[in-house]
Design an enzyme around this catalytic site. Sequence first.
Site, PDB file in Angstrom:
ATOM      1  N   GLY A 282      15.972  41.196 -53.045  1.00 47.89           N
ATOM      2  CA  GLY A 282      16.720  39.949 -53.905  1.00 47.89           C
ATOM      3  C   GLY A 282      16.705  38.734 -53.636  1.00 47.89           C
TER       4      GLY A 282
ATOM      5  CB  SER B  81      12.814  43.126 -59.357  1.00 45.17           C
ATOM      6  OG  SER B  81      11.456  43.730 -59.627  1.00 45.17           O
ATOM      7  CB  CYS B  82      11.825  40.603 -54.487  1.00 42.33           C
ATOM      8  SG  CYS B  82      13.484  40.464 -54.077  1.00 42.33           S
ATOM      9  CG  LEU B  83      12.075  45.697 -50.366  1.00 40.57           C
ATOM     10  CD1 LEU B  83      11.487  46.738 -51.090  1.00 40.57           C
ATOM     11  CD2 LEU B  83      11.240  45.431 -48.865  1.00 40.57           C
TER      12      LEU B  83
ATOM     13  CB  SER C 154      13.769  38.439 -57.557  1.00 35.80           C
ATOM     14  OG  SER C 154      15.427  38.854 -56.925  1.00 35.80           O
TER      15      SER C 154
END
Length: 100
Positions: A84, A80-82, A87
């Site tokens: 997408g 996951s990231c902020l 990720s």
Amino acid sequence: SLCAGGAPSLSYQELKDLKKTDVLHVDVRERWEIDRFGKIPASINIPLGELVEALQMDPTEFKEQYNQKMPSKSDPVVFSCLAGTRSKQALAFAMSLGFS
């Protein structure tokens, strides 16, 4: 598998349900983002720039650095990231290293 079927995106509820199982949740945001926006419970932070190296580490070294058992190439992993973008890059990196 690294993603839900062919779609590399999960809803919040899907992620919550997955985290009840034995899945490794890797947050690929930068450390300053974790400090500013907070840590996702039960996730480990491996910034995207470190990920390729981390996934090729010796398992003992991985455990020392990230305080987590290194995933095998067949273990379920969620990135996951902020927003997408990172990720999805993380998923591509992991798959290129042989993760299923």
